[in-house]
Design a protein around this motif. Structure first.
Motif, PDB file in Angstrom:
ATOM      1  N   ASP A 213       0.830  -1.210   0.000  1.00 25.73           N
ATOM      2  CA  ASP A 213       0.000   0.000   0.000  1.00 25.73           C
ATOM      3  C   ASP A 213       0.862   1.258   0.000  1.00 25.73           C
ATOM      4  O   ASP A 213       0.588   2.217  -0.733  1.00 25.73           O
ATOM      5  N   ASP A 217       0.907   4.057  -3.082  1.00 24.81           N
ATOM      6  CA  ASP A 217       0.519   5.446  -2.868  1.00 24.81           C
ATOM      7  C   ASP A 217       1.629   6.404  -3.287  1.00 24.81           C
ATOM      8  O   ASP A 217       1.410   7.348  -4.056  1.00 24.81           O
ATOM      9  N   GLN A 311      -6.716   7.541   7.423  1.00 27.13           N
ATOM     10  CA  GLN A 311      -7.576   8.529   6.762  1.00 27.13           C
ATOM     11  C   GLN A 311      -6.834   9.206   5.618  1.00 27.13           C
ATOM     12  O   GLN A 311      -7.356   9.345   4.509  1.00 27.13           O
ATOM     13  N   GLU A 313      -4.256   8.055   3.987  1.00 27.86           N
ATOM     14  CA  GLU A 313      -3.968   7.067   2.947  1.00 27.86           C
ATOM     15  C   GLU A 313      -5.191   6.812   2.081  1.00 27.86           C
ATOM     16  O   GLU A 313      -5.094   6.661   0.863  1.00 27.86           O
ATOM     17  N   ALA A 314      -6.369   6.780   2.692  1.00 23.70           N
ATOM     18  CA  ALA A 314      -7.608   6.601   1.928  1.00 23.70           C
ATOM     19  C   ALA A 314      -7.846   7.793   1.003  1.00 23.70           C
ATOM     20  O   ALA A 314      -8.318   7.629  -0.136  1.00 23.70           O
ATOM     21  N   GLU A 315      -7.509   8.995   1.467  1.00 23.43           N
ATOM     22  CA  GLU A 315      -7.667  10.185   0.629  1.00 23.43           C
ATOM     23  C   GLU A 315      -6.712  10.139  -0.565  1.00 23.43           C
ATOM     24  O   GLU A 315      -7.076  10.537  -1.679  1.00 23.43           O
ATOM     25  N   LYS A 317      -5.549   7.398  -2.020  1.00 21.34           N
ATOM     26  CA  LYS A 317      -6.087   6.402  -2.954  1.00 21.34           C
ATOM     27  C   LYS A 317      -7.260   6.970  -3.760  1.00 21.34           C
ATOM     28  O   LYS A 317      -7.381   6.722  -4.964  1.00 21.34           O
TER      29      LYS A 317
END
Length: 404
Positions: A213, A217, A311, A313-315, A317
């Motif tokens: 991951d 990123d 949070q 990392e999700a943004e 992605k």
């Protein structure tokens, strides 16, 4: 302990001297641990070499500086080893799993996976983790005493379960496998070699998964900037990267965009690695595992991002999905790539003689089922590099898309 220093070996790390062994017994190496031997076998495999010419996001001939599956894999291994060193885990097993994690990917990245999954829909579909297991247990032909690489149980477990358990204790499929069931490449194999699909994998496997991951990123940002799909300042839309960019601009006010982007990627990797180490130590302090088996049976993953990093990392992605993976240029090329694999699969089904001799059923063999034939064709296509798939399409068809 200083972040730059290696942690002492943890009691919950996997121990090569206590490995559950290999499906086919072999005498131990005189110079290498069981996990180092696994790692070396992955590195020397044909499938590993082919990663050099398999797409990450950009097809191989779009430029020499974009990531391929091989360069991505090496970057994952570097990050994974850094994490393992700080957490006192077995670095050889961690490296094995990082280097093996993409062995099952077909040509043309996720587009190739979508195409093969559609082609094999009536025959169990296509799953890259199941394909990786096939590669290391049957499709590699290097050793006289067995098919595959005959890796240790711990390596096979990590290849299959690095993202978490696949089933409940009573065998019900979990997560993305809930709807379609466990892929045949995995379900067939565990009939003779139980990988305990219901348990979590080792910390080494969990580290390899999160390193993937981090590499995705950071390095997809790097490739997206290089390709001109977005600019450094576009990344200010996210709080984490906005803060990093502001700090870089304060420290280096006259820096050109190329170096701003490179510094951002470096800072992002360091931040995410630090966030994983801190969260892992917090969870391990709560769980207090004393052995690798305690890790497997704990009931939750122990390697994760801290909540703020998760949070952020999700943004990242979501940004990459919108600005890179679904960019019109990338979508057009990947759509053409899918059509190439659809064409090849249909051609080999219609005209089996177009397959290489080594991919035809042995003479005198019993008539194979439609599913066995489809899976054999799928295995052949999955092993192709981007350029071999293009060459095959040019050989068999009058017109081949230009993937540029």
């Amino acid at each position: 302990m200083s972040v730059g220093m290696a942690a002492p070996r943890s009691a919950y790390a996997c121990d090569a001297d206590r490995s559950r062994g290999r499906l086919f017994d072999e005498p131990p190496s005189k110079t290498r641990s069981a996990f180092r031997r696994d790692c070396d076998r992955v590195i020397h495999s044909t499938a590993f070499r082919r990663l050099k010419h398999k797409t990450q996001v950009f097809v191989f001939h779009e430029g020499d500086h974009y990531r391929t599956r091989l360069t991505h894999t090496l970057e994952v291994a570097q990050i994974a080893r850094a994490l393992a060193r700080q957490l006192g885990l077995d670095e050889d097993l961690t490296e094995t799993l990082a280097l093996a994690h993409d062995l099952g990917h077909p040509p043309f990245g996720h587009a190739g996976e979508r195409a093969l999954d559609a082609c094999l829909k009536e025959h169990g579909g296509f799953d890259h983790n199941a394909q990786a297991l096939r590669v290391v247990t049957s499709l590699e032909h290097r050793y006289p005493a067995f098919e595959g690489l005959n890796l240790t149980w711990e390596s096979l477990e990590g290849i299959v379960k690095h993202n978490g358990p696949l089933t409940t204790r009573d065998g019900a499929a979990l997560g993305r496998y809930r709807e379609r069931g466990i892929p045949s490449g995995i379900s067939d194999y565990i009939g003779s070699h139980d990988l305990e699909l219901w348990s979590f994998a080792s910390l080494e496997a969990q580290v390899a998964a999160i390193a993937d991951d981090i590499a995705y990123d950071a390095h997809d940002i790097d490739d997206g900037l290089r390709a001109g799909l977005f600019r450094v300042d576009d990344l200010k839309i996210m709080p984490l990267t906005a803060g990093m960019i502001a700090d870089i601009d304060r420290r280096y006010p006259d820096l050109d965009d190329d170096r701003r982007g490179a510094e951002l990627v470096r800072e992002l990797i360091s931040y995410l690695i630090g966030a994983v180490i801190a969260e892992a130590r917090r969870r391990l302090e709560i769980a207090r595992p004393e052995t690798a088996e305690d890790v497997r049976h704990y009931g939750d993953g122990l390697i994760a991002f801290s909540p703020p990093a998760a949070q952020a990392e999700a943004e990242i992605k979501a940004f990459l999905k919108h600005r890179m993976y679904r960019h019109a240029r990338v979508m057009r090329v990947m759509g053409d790539a899918e059509s190439i694999l659809f064409d090849l699969f249909a051609r080999y089904q219609k005209s089996p003689g177009d397959l290489p001799a080594e991919w035809l059923p042995p003479l005198g063999a019993e008539r194979e089922t439609e599913t066995a034939r489809a899976r054999r064709i799928g295995n052949f296509i999955a092993g192709m590099t981007d350029r071999f798939a293009l060459t095959e399409h040019q050989r068999l068809f009058d017109s081949t898309p230009d993937l540029r």
